[in-house]
Scaffold this active site. Structure first.
Site, PDB file in Angstrom:
ATOM      1  N   ARG A  46       0.103 -15.726 -11.585  1.00 18.58           N
ATOM      2  CA  ARG A  46       0.925 -16.594 -10.739  1.00 18.58           C
ATOM      3  C   ARG A  46       0.852 -16.224  -9.263  1.00 18.58           C
ATOM      4  NH1 ARG A  46       3.385 -15.827 -15.449  1.00 18.58           N
ATOM      5  NH2 ARG A  46       4.475 -13.944 -14.753  1.00 18.58           N
ATOM      6  N   HIS A  62     -15.331   3.518  -7.997  1.00 16.36           N
ATOM      7  CA  HIS A  62     -14.411   2.599  -7.336  1.00 16.36           C
ATOM      8  C   HIS A  62     -14.237   1.290  -8.091  1.00 16.36           C
ATOM      9  CE1 HIS A  62     -14.780   5.314  -3.891  1.00 16.36           C
ATOM     10  NE2 HIS A  62     -13.758   4.682  -3.352  1.00 16.36           N
ATOM     11  N   ASP A  98     -18.845   3.539   2.022  1.00 19.19           N
ATOM     12  CA  ASP A  98     -17.583   4.242   2.291  1.00 19.19           C
ATOM     13  C   ASP A  98     -17.835   5.750   2.235  1.00 19.19           C
ATOM     14  OD1 ASP A  98     -14.909   4.427   2.964  1.00 19.19           O
ATOM     15  OD2 ASP A  98     -14.181   4.222   0.923  1.00 19.19           O
TER      16      ASP A  98
END
Length: 385
Positions: A231, A255, A278
């Protein structure tokens, strides 16, 4: 049948030269037994090879939008030209030809020092450094990850003065849209910044408003952002269904679950998913720990965690990310290579001269062996590894 020749017989260490290879991926198509020529760092021709060729595959150099460190240096800890050079050298070994050194959430002084160093690197033509990524400090505390809470703050004129600089190359910033308004996003874009979204707990409507204001990407998709719900689609839901934005993926096997990565690849239009590392300081070293603000990050295998057990960046390199895409996610090799070169170039607005091996493009190129490990690396026709 191809014939191998030794490295000493090549003439790649100049801004003008040529290289004959068994296979070449030009960013769109594969070629066999061809010679690539360049002058003054720019590719001039691809022609049939007349003699012996170098074994392996010559591919466009990799472009990494998110590099915190490497070679034992962390940009936040050492915002110096020497540290940048160490980082660039470390990542060249793994096929990176261009990078955005990344300064994560920190003090204004560190941000200013980082910008000064990037300006110096560009003025001194430090090979591989093309700009800067400010990952923070305008993030959301609930999704801060390992970013120091003490430095997370609203956008002020002091930071904007840094972002408005015109001597720091390509400028990318990661912001949380619940803490940076659409008007501020437009202000950042007017300053020449690329605005990406991340480290955010924003609802879908807020994310959509940020995209409408000009934000164009999502930093390390899934990680440190509001998840997809039935929702409330969250940032992840908007990222997956928005056709125009880019998404970076950290393919280190830690990750992201492979299914989550495959979902992104299936949901996004071709060309909108790209690889990032990263990367932290241990890349290219045997370091098992490093100082990170007031704490310590420790390495176990390929996993970096802080004292609380939270993931703290990666020891990923671009060549490893390409291999993961091919071997674990079943991505076709040509597509994985585009995710590491052409798509990042297009995302950064430099796809008309980076990311392909075609006449008119910069001679940034990597020679890969059959296992997709980097054997040699050239930037603007100069061999750097």
């Amino acid at each position: 049948m191809t014939t191998s020749i030794t490295t000493s017989e090549l003439k790649p260490d100049a801004t003008t030269g040529s290289l004959a290879v068994a296979r070449l991926f030009d960013g769109e198509h594969w070629h066999s037994n061809v010679q690539l020529s360049w002058q003054q760092g720019q590719i001039t021709a691809i022609t049939p090879a007349a003699g012996p060729v170098q074994a392996g595959s010559l591919v466009p150099g990799f472009i990494d939008l998110q590099v915190n460190g490497g070679g034992g240096a962390l940009f936040n800890n050492q915002p110096t030209l020497a540290a940048l050079n160490t980082m660039a050298q470390a990542h060249r070994r793994f096929g990176t030809s261009a990078m955005l050194p990344t300064v994560i959430t920190d003090s204004l002084a560190v941000m200013q020092q980082a910008a000064d160093v990037i300006a110096a690197a560009l003025a001194n033509k430090l090979a591989g450094v093309i700009g800067i990524h400010f990952e923070g400090p305008h993030l959301a505390l609930p999704k801060k990850g390992v970013h120091p809470a003490a430095h997370i703050r609203p956008l002020t004129a002091a930071e904007l003065a840094i972002y408005q600089r015109t001597d720091i190359g390509i400028k990318l910033i990661t912001v949380a849209p619940e803490n940076v308004t659409p008007a501020q996003i437009k202000q950042l874009i007017a300053a020449g910044m690329q605005v990406w979204l991340g480290h955010s707990n924003a609802d879908a409507a807020t994310v959509q408003d940020a995209l409408a204001a000009g934000a164009c990407g999502f930093t390390h998709l899934y990680n440190a952002m509001s998840p997809l719900g039935s929702r409330e689609p969250g940032m992840v839901g908007v990222a997956l269904t928005d056709a125009h934005s880019w998404c970076g993926l950290i393919l280190d096997g830690l990750h992201l679950h492979p299914i989550a990565a495959k979902l992104a690849l299936a949901a996004k239009p071709k060309g909108k998913v790209l690889l990032v590392t990263d990367a932290m300081s241990p890349v290219g070293t045997n370091d098992t720990e490093f100082a990170f603000f007031s704490g310590t990050v420790r390495r176990q295998g390929n996993q970096l965690t802080n004292e609380d057990g939270a993931l703290a960046g990666s020891v990923l390199d671009m060549a490893s990310a390409v291999r993961y895409a091919v071997q674990v996610l079943d991505v076709e090799l040509h597509e994985a290579l585009c995710m590491a070169s052409l798509y990042p170039a297009q995302a950064l607005g430099c796809g008309d001269y980076r990311g392909k091996l075609q006449p008119g493009y910069q001679a940034d190129m990597v020679l890969l062996d059959q296992q997709l490990h980097c054997q040699q690396n050239w930037i603007a026709g100069n061999r750097v590894y």
